[in-house]
Motif scaffolding. Structure first.
Motif, PDB file in Angstrom:
ATOM      1  N   ARG A 289       2.887  -3.689  15.232  1.00 23.67           N
ATOM      2  CA  ARG A 289       3.986  -4.089  16.127  1.00 23.67           C
ATOM      3  C   ARG A 289       4.839  -5.172  15.495  1.00 23.67           C
ATOM      4  N   LEU A 290       4.177  -6.211  14.984  1.00 25.53           N
ATOM      5  CA  LEU A 290       4.920  -7.344  14.454  1.00 25.53           C
ATOM      6  C   LEU A 290       5.713  -6.967  13.203  1.00 25.53           C
ATOM      7  N   CYS A 291       5.110  -6.219  12.305  1.00 21.33           N
ATOM      8  CA  CYS A 291       5.829  -5.820  11.090  1.00 21.33           C
ATOM      9  C   CYS A 291       7.036  -4.956  11.442  1.00 21.33           C
ATOM     10  N   ALA A 292       6.870  -4.070  12.411  1.00 21.40           N
ATOM     11  CA  ALA A 292       8.006  -3.253  12.845  1.00 21.40           C
ATOM     12  C   ALA A 292       9.106  -4.141  13.402  1.00 21.40           C
ATOM     13  N   GLY A 293       8.720  -5.145  14.185  1.00 18.99           N
ATOM     14  CA  GLY A 293       9.707  -6.046  14.773  1.00 18.99           C
ATOM     15  C   GLY A 293      10.417  -6.908  13.752  1.00 18.99           C
ATOM     16  N   TYR A 294       9.682  -7.360  12.746  1.00 17.68           N
ATOM     17  CA  TYR A 294      10.278  -8.200  11.711  1.00 17.68           C
ATOM     18  C   TYR A 294      10.977  -7.382  10.627  1.00 17.68           C
ATOM     19  N   GLY A 295      10.754  -6.077  10.610  1.00 21.45           N
ATOM     20  CA  GLY A 295      11.303  -5.262   9.530  1.00 21.45           C
ATOM     21  C   GLY A 295      10.558  -5.464   8.215  1.00 21.45           C
ATOM     22  N   ILE A 296       9.261  -5.688   8.298  1.00 22.34           N
ATOM     23  CA  ILE A 296       8.419  -5.919   7.128  1.00 22.34           C
ATOM     24  C   ILE A 296       7.592  -4.656   6.876  1.00 22.34           C
ATOM     25  N   PRO A 297       7.572  -4.135   5.653  1.00 20.03           N
ATOM     26  CA  PRO A 297       6.768  -2.935   5.393  1.00 20.03           C
ATOM     27  C   PRO A 297       5.281  -3.219   5.575  1.00 20.03           C
ATOM     28  N   PHE A 298       4.563  -2.250   6.099  1.00 13.36           N
ATOM     29  CA  PHE A 298       3.135  -2.446   6.353  1.00 13.36           C
ATOM     30  C   PHE A 298       2.396  -1.128   6.272  1.00 13.36           C
ATOM     31  N   ALA A 299       1.245  -1.159   5.615  1.00 17.66           N
ATOM     32  CA  ALA A 299       0.301  -0.037   5.610  1.00 17.66           C
ATOM     33  C   ALA A 299      -1.097  -0.633   5.658  1.00 17.66           C
ATOM     34  N   GLN A 300      -1.881  -0.246   6.636  1.00 18.42           N
ATOM     35  CA  GLN A 300      -3.223  -0.812   6.741  1.00 18.42           C
ATOM     36  C   GLN A 300      -3.994  -0.538   5.456  1.00 18.42           C
ATOM     37  N   PRO A 301      -4.510  -1.586   4.811  1.00 19.19           N
ATOM     38  CA  PRO A 301      -5.222  -1.382   3.548  1.00 19.19           C
ATOM     39  C   PRO A 301      -6.503  -0.580   3.755  1.00 19.19           C
ATOM     40  N   SER A 302      -6.844   0.189   2.750  1.00 20.75           N
ATOM     41  CA  SER A 302      -8.054   1.009   2.832  1.00 20.75           C
ATOM     42  C   SER A 302      -9.315   0.167   2.701  1.00 20.75           C
ATOM     43  N   ARG A 303      -9.187  -1.067   2.263  1.00 16.78           N
ATOM     44  CA  ARG A 303     -10.328  -1.991   2.184  1.00 16.78           C
ATOM     45  C   ARG A 303      -9.865  -3.358   2.654  1.00 16.78           C
ATOM     46  N   PHE A 304     -10.664  -3.979   3.526  1.00 16.41           N
ATOM     47  CA  PHE A 304     -10.286  -5.284   4.080  1.00 16.41           C
ATOM     48  C   PHE A 304     -11.550  -6.097   4.347  1.00 16.41           C
ATOM     49  N   PRO A 305     -11.521  -7.393   3.982  1.00 10.99           N
ATOM     50  CA  PRO A 305     -10.470  -8.049   3.204  1.00 10.99           C
ATOM     51  C   PRO A 305     -10.644  -7.787   1.710  1.00 10.99           C
ATOM     52  N   ARG A 306      -9.555  -7.875   1.003  1.00 10.06           N
ATOM     53  CA  ARG A 306      -9.603  -7.759  -0.452  1.00 10.06           C
ATOM     54  C   ARG A 306      -9.781  -9.135  -1.078  1.00 10.06           C
ATOM     55  N   ASP A 307     -10.310  -9.129  -2.283  1.00 11.46           N
ATOM     56  CA  ASP A 307     -10.593 -10.358  -3.026  1.00 11.46           C
ATOM     57  C   ASP A 307      -9.289 -10.944  -3.570  1.00 11.46           C
ATOM     58  N   GLY A 308      -8.914 -12.109  -3.078  1.00  8.41           N
ATOM     59  CA  GLY A 308      -7.696 -12.757  -3.540  1.00  8.41           C
ATOM     60  C   GLY A 308      -7.945 -13.895  -4.512  1.00  8.41           C
ATOM     61  N   LEU A 309      -9.163 -13.957  -5.089  1.00  4.01           N
ATOM     62  CA  LEU A 309      -9.528 -15.099  -5.926  1.00  4.01           C
ATOM     63  C   LEU A 309      -8.599 -15.264  -7.125  1.00  4.01           C
ATOM     64  N   LEU A 310      -8.400 -14.224  -7.902  1.00 13.23           N
ATOM     65  CA  LEU A 310      -7.570 -14.356  -9.102  1.00 13.23           C
ATOM     66  C   LEU A 310      -6.125 -14.674  -8.727  1.00 13.23           C
ATOM     67  N   ALA A 311      -5.602 -13.999  -7.710  1.00 19.34           N
ATOM     68  CA  ALA A 311      -4.230 -14.290  -7.279  1.00 19.34           C
ATOM     69  C   ALA A 311      -4.095 -15.745  -6.857  1.00 19.34           C
ATOM     70  N   ALA A 312      -5.107 -16.269  -6.163  1.00 22.12           N
ATOM     71  CA  ALA A 312      -5.063 -17.669  -5.731  1.00 22.12           C
ATOM     72  C   ALA A 312      -5.114 -18.608  -6.928  1.00 22.12           C
ATOM     73  N   ARG A 313      -5.879 -18.239  -7.949  1.00 25.71           N
ATOM     74  CA  ARG A 313      -5.918 -19.075  -9.151  1.00 25.71           C
ATOM     75  C   ARG A 313      -4.566 -19.084  -9.858  1.00 25.71           C
ATOM     76  N   VAL A 314      -3.914 -17.936  -9.939  1.00 23.93           N
ATOM     77  CA  VAL A 314      -2.578 -17.889 -10.537  1.00 23.93           C
ATOM     78  C   VAL A 314      -1.618 -18.746  -9.715  1.00 23.93           C
ATOM     79  N   ALA A 315      -1.709 -18.649  -8.392  1.00 25.54           N
ATOM     80  CA  ALA A 315      -0.826 -19.438  -7.527  1.00 25.54           C
ATOM     81  C   ALA A 315      -1.076 -20.929  -7.702  1.00 25.54           C
TER      82      ALA A 315
END
Length: 200
Positions: free
Chosen positions: A70-96
């Motif tokens: 609902r919210l993504c549709a309202g904001y106009g943000i693309p969304f597809a429910q991920p096939s795995r949740f939650p995903r590991d964001g460790l490396l991305a967080a280290r880069v950030a």
């Protein structure tokens, strides 16, 4: 400009919404954003959870996925429910964390790209090849940045950020700290900006 601390986690659904919205809203409010990646896993562990609460409580999870649609549709943000949740964001967080430490201008664009990969393109953001591909697509030296992100001193940066999040009472993502006040959730983004602006 005064600065709003924006705490986000790459596995967090509602962080995706705020990542997509915060820059335009902050610019309009004449507030700068301090992008602060952290990990929810250690925080959840302290609360006795070994998984996302959206998995621990299935009814809550079903509600969240429909709410995201609902919210993504309202904001106009693309969304597809991920096939795995939650995903590991460790490396991305280290880069950030590396980008934040070096005041790199590309940090917000990288963060948005990783969130899109996870929540709009169903890509495995825990895979180093995917993170490298995202960095390369931004005309950044992906292999070099991943190597530097994995250096011991940068790993410590992420641990320090997560510990700082705990110290200030953060228990979920996204969270915002405006003039010492904690605001939690995408639906509090506007309130946090207003508080920051009103107290500036």
């Amino acid at each position: 400009m005064v600065e709003l601390d924006f705490w986000y986690e790459f596995g967090s659904t509602y962080s995706y919404l705020s990542v997509s919205r915060i820059e335009g809203l902050a610019r309009a409010a004449e507030i700068s954003v301090s992008w602060r990646a952290f990990l929810l896993g250690p925080i959840f562990k302290e609360q006795g959870w070994s998984d996302s609460p959206f998995n621990v409580y299935p009814a809550k999870g079903r509600y969240m996925w429909r709410d995201m649609e609902r919210l993504c549709a309202g904001y106009g943000i693309p969304f597809a429910q991920p096939s795995r949740f939650p995903r590991d964001g460790l490396l991305a967080a280290r880069v950030a964390c590396l980008a934040r430490a070096e005041a790199e201008h590309w940090l917000p664009e990288f963060v948005r790209a990783v969130f899109r990969a996870n929540f709009a393109e169903d890509r495995e953001i825990g895979d180093a090849l995917e993170i490298r591909s995202i960095l390369d697509s931004l005309n950044l030296p992906g292999e070099e940045l991943i190597g530097r992100a994995q250096a011991p001193e940068n790993k410590q940066r992420l641990r320090d950020e997560t510990e700082q999040a705990m110290k200030i009472g953060i228990f979920g993502a996204p969270s915002f700290v405006a003039r010492g006040e904690l605001f939690w959730g995408n639906d509090r983004l506007e309130d946090a900006l207003e508080w920051q602006r009103g107290r500036s």
